[in-house]
Design a protein around this motif. Structure first.
Motif, PDB file in Angstrom:
ATOM      1  N   SER A   1       7.465 -22.325  -4.887  1.00  0.00           N
ATOM      2  CA  SER A   1       6.737 -21.280  -4.153  1.00  0.00           C
ATOM      3  C   SER A   1       7.015 -21.376  -2.654  1.00  0.00           C
ATOM      4  O   SER A   1       7.087 -20.357  -1.954  1.00  0.00           O
TER       5      SER A   1
ATOM      6  N   SER B   1       2.933 -20.438 -10.876  1.00  0.00           N
ATOM      7  CA  SER B   1       2.319 -20.418 -12.211  1.00  0.00           C
ATOM      8  C   SER B   1       3.193 -21.096 -13.255  1.00  0.00           C
ATOM      9  O   SER B   1       2.694 -21.506 -14.312  1.00  0.00           O
TER      10      SER B   1
ATOM     11  N   ALA C   1      -7.386 -19.562 -17.089  1.00  0.00           N
ATOM     12  CA  ALA C   1      -5.987 -19.541 -17.532  1.00  0.00           C
ATOM     13  C   ALA C   1      -5.803 -20.471 -18.737  1.00  0.00           C
ATOM     14  O   ALA C   1      -5.128 -20.114 -19.719  1.00  0.00           O
TER      15      ALA C   1
ATOM     16  N   VAL D   1      -3.502 -17.607 -12.524  1.00  0.00           N
ATOM     17  CA  VAL D   1      -2.899 -18.528 -11.553  1.00  0.00           C
ATOM     18  C   VAL D   1      -2.312 -17.754 -10.383  1.00  0.00           C
ATOM     19  O   VAL D   1      -2.463 -18.136  -9.216  1.00  0.00           O
ATOM     20  N   ILE D   2      -1.634 -16.659 -10.693  1.00  0.00           N
ATOM     21  CA  ILE D   2      -1.078 -15.812  -9.623  1.00  0.00           C
ATOM     22  C   ILE D   2      -2.194 -15.330  -8.705  1.00  0.00           C
ATOM     23  O   ILE D   2      -2.050 -15.325  -7.474  1.00  0.00           O
TER      24      ILE D   2
ATOM     25  N   LEU E   1       1.810 -24.594 -14.213  1.00  0.00           N
ATOM     26  CA  LEU E   1       0.774 -24.679 -15.249  1.00  0.00           C
ATOM     27  C   LEU E   1       1.357 -24.362 -16.622  1.00  0.00           C
ATOM     28  O   LEU E   1       0.925 -24.928 -17.632  1.00  0.00           O
TER      29      LEU E   1
ATOM     30  N   VAL F   1      -8.235 -21.276 -12.801  1.00  0.00           N
ATOM     31  CA  VAL F   1      -7.373 -22.204 -13.540  1.00  0.00           C
ATOM     32  C   VAL F   1      -7.928 -22.445 -14.943  1.00  0.00           C
ATOM     33  O   VAL F   1      -7.181 -22.421 -15.936  1.00  0.00           O
TER      34      VAL F   1
ATOM     35  N   MET G   1      -0.516 -16.896 -16.882  1.00  0.00           N
ATOM     36  CA  MET G   1       0.086 -16.619 -15.579  1.00  0.00           C
ATOM     37  C   MET G   1      -0.777 -15.766 -14.632  1.00  0.00           C
ATOM     38  O   MET G   1      -0.929 -16.121 -13.457  1.00  0.00           O
TER      39      MET G   1
END
Length: 262
Positions: free
Chosen positions: A44, A66, A168, A189-190, A69, A165, A186
């Motif tokens: 990132s 993401s 997710a 998390v995004i 994770l 989180v 995803m």
């Protein structure tokens, strides 16, 4: 696809299995999870520097983050923030508070070592020299911004982060196919990355990376120190993550789907 009630029911046994892991396995699986999250975090950072438009860079960075994770849940490892859901088997009286705390402690240590490992490898492998060392400057800036948050801001951002989180994680458990797990985990998390929330395990990479890059590349950063990392960020963010994942999501879903009576 599993219903939310079925996910809650299944997680009781899943969580109990996590609690019963040996300490060496918790440490190794925690190390792997910390490393996976750090890989996503590093990617990132690279995208944020390499893409000219800041808004596009941040979106791409959130998507890449993401992936960390995704590796945790699909490849198999132990993540402290996700394990805040262990409160569910405790409330069901299938696991004890002592076993939950034991898991949190050793997984947290493993996560820390995994994040630190990637930070060390990236720094001494001179990954941060990319783009004429603009990546190094960005890594230091990100770390300083996190380390200088107020205690209350860090705590609140930690709460909000781990709500997403754990959602997710919850969604991934609802899917029966690998593709469904990935697509489900995803978006939350995004969201947390785009909103600037604080994830304790990610910060086990982000801030040590900034500290290391600051020394290696001679980049000054006001307020960035080991003390500001541990006490100014990691402590409040960890508390916030526990509140968000354990209290809001874990206790909330247990109350709605597993608690006997009205």
């Amino acid at each position: 696809m599993n219903s939310p009630a079925k996910v809650a029911e299944n997680y009781v046994n899943t969580g109990l299995g996590k609690m019963k892991l040996s300490i060496p396995k918790m440490l190794v699986l925690g190390f792997l999870a910390g490393m996976f999250i750090a890989f996503g975090a590093l990617a990132s950072q690279v995208s944020a520097v390499s893409i000219a438009a800041p808004s596009v860079g941040k979106l791409v960075g959130a998507i890449l983050f993401s992936v960390g994770l995704m590796m945790v849940l699909c490849a198999g490892s132990e993540l402290f923030t996700g394990n805040c859901l262990l409160i569910i088997p405790v409330l069901e009286k299938k696991g004890s508070v002592a076993l939950m705390l034991r898991n949190w402690l050793f997984v947290y240590i493993g996560n820390f070592l995994g994040g630190l490992f990637v930070a060390l490898m990236a720094n001494y492998g001179h990954i941060y020299s990319l783009f004429d060392s603009k990546l190094a400057a960005s890594v230091v800036t990100i770390a300083a911004g996190k380390a200088t948050l107020s205690f209350s801001d860090a705590l609140i951002r930690g709460v909000l982060c781990n709500i997403l989180v754990c959602i997710a994680v919850w969604i991934s458990f609802a899917a029966s196919e690998q593709a469904g797990k990935i697509l489900g985990l995803m978006p939350p998390v995004i969201l947390f990355v785009l909103c600037g929330f604080e994830h304790s395990v990610a910060n086990m990479y982000f801030i040590p990376a900034g500290l290391l890059a600051s020394g290696t590349y001679g980049i000054a950063a006001d307020g960035l120190s080991v003390g500001s990392f541990l006490l100014g960020n990691l402590l409040p963010v960890t508390i916030g993550n526990i509140i968000g994942g354990c209290v809001v999501v874990g206790c909330g879903y247990w109350f709605c789907y597993l608690r006997k009576g009205k």
